[in-house]
Scaffold this motif. Structure first.
Motif, PDB file in Angstrom:
ATOM      1  N   SER A   1      -3.894  -0.763   6.346  1.00 33.96           N
ATOM      2  CA  SER A   1      -3.871  -0.133   5.026  1.00 33.96           C
ATOM      3  C   SER A   1      -3.870   1.388   5.141  1.00 33.96           C
ATOM      4  CB  SER A   1      -5.049  -0.605   4.187  1.00 33.96           C
ATOM      5  OG  SER A   1      -6.254  -0.172   4.752  1.00 33.96           O
TER       6      SER A   1
ATOM      7  N   LEU B   1      -1.772  -1.145  -5.998  1.00 28.98           N
ATOM      8  CA  LEU B   1      -2.670  -1.114  -4.839  1.00 28.98           C
ATOM      9  C   LEU B   1      -3.416  -2.441  -4.701  1.00 28.98           C
ATOM     10  CD1 LEU B   1      -4.047   2.514  -4.913  1.00 28.98           C
ATOM     11  CD2 LEU B   1      -2.703   1.454  -3.128  1.00 28.98           C
TER      12      LEU B   1
ATOM     13  N   VAL C   1       0.841  -1.200   0.000  1.00 31.29           N
ATOM     14  CA  VAL C   1       0.000   0.000   0.000  1.00 31.29           C
ATOM     15  C   VAL C   1       0.878   1.252   0.000  1.00 31.29           C
ATOM     16  CG1 VAL C   1      -1.767   1.272   1.257  1.00 31.29           C
ATOM     17  CG2 VAL C   1      -1.881  -1.209   1.132  1.00 31.29           C
TER      18      VAL C   1
ATOM     19  N   THR D   1      -8.451   5.664  -0.868  1.00 30.55           N
ATOM     20  CA  THR D   1      -8.245   4.394  -1.558  1.00 30.55           C
ATOM     21  C   THR D   1      -7.655   3.363  -0.597  1.00 30.55           C
ATOM     22  OG1 THR D   1      -7.731   5.706  -3.497  1.00 30.55           O
ATOM     23  CG2 THR D   1      -7.270   3.358  -3.624  1.00 30.55           C
ATOM     24  N   ALA D   2      -6.687   3.805   0.205  1.00 24.52           N
ATOM     25  CA  ALA D   2      -6.047   2.884   1.153  1.00 24.52           C
ATOM     26  C   ALA D   2      -7.076   2.325   2.142  1.00 24.52           C
ATOM     27  CB  ALA D   2      -4.924   3.594   1.899  1.00 24.52           C
TER      28      ALA D   2
ATOM     29  N   GLY E   1       2.145   1.690  -3.489  1.00 23.67           N
ATOM     30  CA  GLY E   1       1.035   2.066  -4.360  1.00 23.67           C
ATOM     31  C   GLY E   1       0.628   3.508  -4.170  1.00 23.67           C
ATOM     32  N   VAL E   2       0.308   3.865  -2.940  1.00 26.15           N
ATOM     33  CA  VAL E   2      -0.144   5.233  -2.660  1.00 26.15           C
ATOM     34  C   VAL E   2       0.993   6.227  -2.919  1.00 26.15           C
ATOM     35  CG1 VAL E   2      -0.939   6.812  -0.863  1.00 26.15           C
ATOM     36  CG2 VAL E   2      -1.923   4.532  -1.037  1.00 26.15           C
TER      37      VAL E   2
END
Lengths: 234, 399
Positions: free
Chosen positions: B331, B284, B28, B370-371, B31-32
């Motif tokens: 997350s 993600l 995560v 999103t997380a 991704g983030v």
């Protein structure tokens, strides 16, 4: 009114095509304030009996009233509410959370009961004090002896002031001297009016109770009442 | 059990296995973090380009030849666009406010301080108006100088600073392709180190570029300023009409306006953004699956704990909440770290590479949201497995 009332309770497990009758038509009463021991060899049905009494399991047929309330029709959340507020469990292998301190273990039932953190701490410390462990409150289970762990578990069972204390082989993992200490705690709780139901296969431990119920093949074979009671009655 | 209690439990669960928690969060975080970094850099770049184009004015058109020179059927080489074409547009197109030719090549510039390469643009005085710039020192070349093809130059801000770091260049001389020129003026600095920026150029009269420097009359482009941005289409049509009879056979011209360029830029940056979003989405997804995987392991490992919690009065819902919150906690913590990492990564990149960077709060909110969603989505299944465990069997579990 009985705290425990079994009316022809049966429990049948299905193992593949085979049906196992763990309990056959058991009828049983226990009055509030009693101290009862259930005896029997392994596979006799005493664990199933214990699980049903503790509202962890439901009978296949027959009815079970706990403290006047029919349990057979209750939903999982309602059973959990009974366990949370009215029953204290003590297990053979203590079942403490190893990552939490003794105090946190004792507090846990109160967390689910929604008691505020401050009150929780007070009640948990009082319960630990009751079993003589106030000075070990911040120790982790692995820093405690077997007897201390079991006393922590008893404090956890007592912390929500239950109607019934349910103990499954509470001395099974302890040496006999420590076992006697634990039984002394049970006796004094009984003297204070707590209803206690004990499951054991040791005659010596069962002798502490005022009534012994013998199990075999899912049926009650005999019920022994303590003589002292009769002697006192004379 | 209250939400707060659930959160405390979840935090404890994560703390008790810190290394594994951090490794789980890594997906995560990456991704983030990459979403934040890419969005910051992408928005920075596109804001810079947009700003640059807007600086030049949206009522600008550029007329460019397909090829600068074509060969006629007679075999002679003819320039497609010349000053004659530029003057025809200036004279006859009513929607046009100003025009400026550009006859440019990269040339060798020599001063006392050494040798440099700069773009030399042959143009006229109206270049200033069209490029929205002005003279800060000295003057622009006069019509007289243009007619005479005098060897005079006006320096853009960058060559002025580079060639004459300590003195005022006006009145000094320099050599372009071995010919000596007199510096008569310096342009203001626009600060946009952009393509087509006047900052990097050296201006000479277009006649001088033709006759004394490059030996050709073929223009690279004709800059046209429409009367207003509403007149762009009219100007384009008029230019087309005026030029087409004047063009040598086989020649093609291309007319671009700034609005079109802006649209193209935006389209390009949108495509780029979508591509990055796709990559970030995949990472993600992988991060989410990582969390799910660890939560499943955790549920198995803690079967006995679940049994104990159930026996002492925890409801299935309590267990569900505990494990779901744990996943969300993992997350969202990963998301927060990712946002911080993304912003600092973008900052580092922009410092190292000189890229423009723009921090957007909405990207941070989106990344965090999103997380959290990923935690919920990938945590709910392991948590419901935990909640569905039979307490009797769970208590008997050895571990």
């Amino acid at each position: 009114m009985s705290i425990i009332a079994f009316d022809s309770v049966s429990k049948v497990y299905r193992m593949g095509s085979e049906e196992i009758h763990a309990l056959r038509d058991v009828t049983f009463r226990m009055a509030p304030g009693d101290f009862t021991a259930i005896m029997g060899s392994s596979g006799s049905g005493k664990s199933t009996m214990m699980n049903i009494i503790g509202c962890l399991d439901r009978p296949t047929s027959g009815s079970y009233y706990f403290d006047g309330r029919s349990v057979g029709t209750l939903k999982e959340a309602q059973l959990a509410a009974i366990r949370r507020s009215k029953i204290g469990f003590v297990f053979q292998s203590f079942h403490l959370l190893t990552r939490a301190s003794a105090l946190e273990n004792v507090e846990m039932p109160l967390v689910y009961a929604g008691v505020s953190p401050k009150k929780r701490r007070q009640q948990a410390l009082a319960a630990l004090d009751q079993v003589g462990l106030a000075d070990r409150a911040h120790h982790r289970p692995y820093e405690l002896s077997g007897g201390q762990m079991q006393r922590t578990a008893i404090a956890r069972a007592l912390v929500n002031r239950p109607r019934l204390l349910l103990a499954d082989e509470p001395t099974g993992a302890l040496d006999s001297a420590t076992g006697h200490e634990i039984m002394a705690i049970f006796r004094s709780l009984h003297a204070e009016g707590m209803s206690i139901l004990l499951v054991t296969h040791e005659q010596e431990i069962a002798q502490c109770a005022r009534m012994i119920v013998h199990f075999r093949d899912g049926e009650i074979t005999s019920v022994t009442k303590e003589q002292r009671e009769e002697a006192a009655a004379l | 059990m209250t939400f707060l209690e659930g959160f405390r439990l979840a935090a404890r669960g994560i703390r008790s296995n810190l290394l594994r928690s951090v490794l789980t969060m890594l997906g995560v975080i990456i991704g983030v973090g990459s979403v934040i970094a890419m969005v910051s850099l992408g928005q920075g770049a596109s804001a810079e380009v947009t700003q640059r184009i807007a600086n030049m004015g949206s009522n600008l058109l550029m007329v460019q030849p397909g090829r600068a020179v074509v060969r006629t059927s007679g075999g002679t080489r003819v320039a497609v666009l010349t000053v004659a074409h530029e003057q025809a547009i200036a004279a006859h197109a009513s929607a046009v406010a100003a025009t400026a030719p550009e006859l440019s090549q990269t040339a060798n510039i020599r001063t006392e301080s050494g040798s440099h390469e700069f773009q030399v643009i042959g143009t006229t005085a109206s270049y200033l108006e069209i490029r929205n710039t002005s003279i800060v020192s000295g003057r622009m070349f006069s019509d007289e100088e243009k007619r005479a093809a005098d060897r005079v130059v006006v320096l853009g801000a960058n060559p002025a600073a580079e060639l004459f770091p300590h003195t005022d260049p006006v009145g000094e001389t320099l050599r372009i392709n071995q010919r000596t020129f007199l510096i008569i003026g310096v342009l203001e600095a626009k600060g946009d180190s952009a393509m087509m920026s006047a900052d990097d150029s050296i201006l000479v009269p277009v006649t001088t570029a033709e006759k004394r420097l490059f030996g050709t009359d073929a223009l690279r482009m004709i800059n046209v300023k429409a009367v207003s941005s509403d007149h762009i289409d009219a100007a384009e049509a008029q230019i087309e009409r005026i030029l087409s009879p004047m063009l040598p056979e086989g020649a093609e011209i291309r007319i671009t306006n700034m609005q079109q360029m802006l649209d193209t830029m935006e389209e390009t940056s949108m495509t780029f953004t979508l591509l990055l979003a796709g990559i970030a989405g995949v990472s993600l997804l992988v991060g989410g699956i990582g969390i799910m995987n660890i939560m499943l392991v955790s549920v198995t490992e803690r079967t006995k704990e679940i049994g104990i919690r159930r026996a002492i009065g925890g409801t299935p819902k309590d267990i569900l909440v505990q494990f779901t919150l744990e996943a969300i906690f993992l997350s969202s913590l990963g998301g927060l770290i990712g946002i911080a990492a993304g912003f600092s990564g973008a900052q580092l990149l922009s410092q190292a590479m000189g890229w423009a960077v723009m921090f957007s709060g909405s990207a941070a909110v989106l990344g965090f949201g999103t997380a959290v969603t990923i935690g919920l989505f990938f945590g709910i299944w392991p948590a419901s497995r935990a909640a569905a465990l039979d307490p009797i069997l769970a208590l008997r579990h050895d571990m």
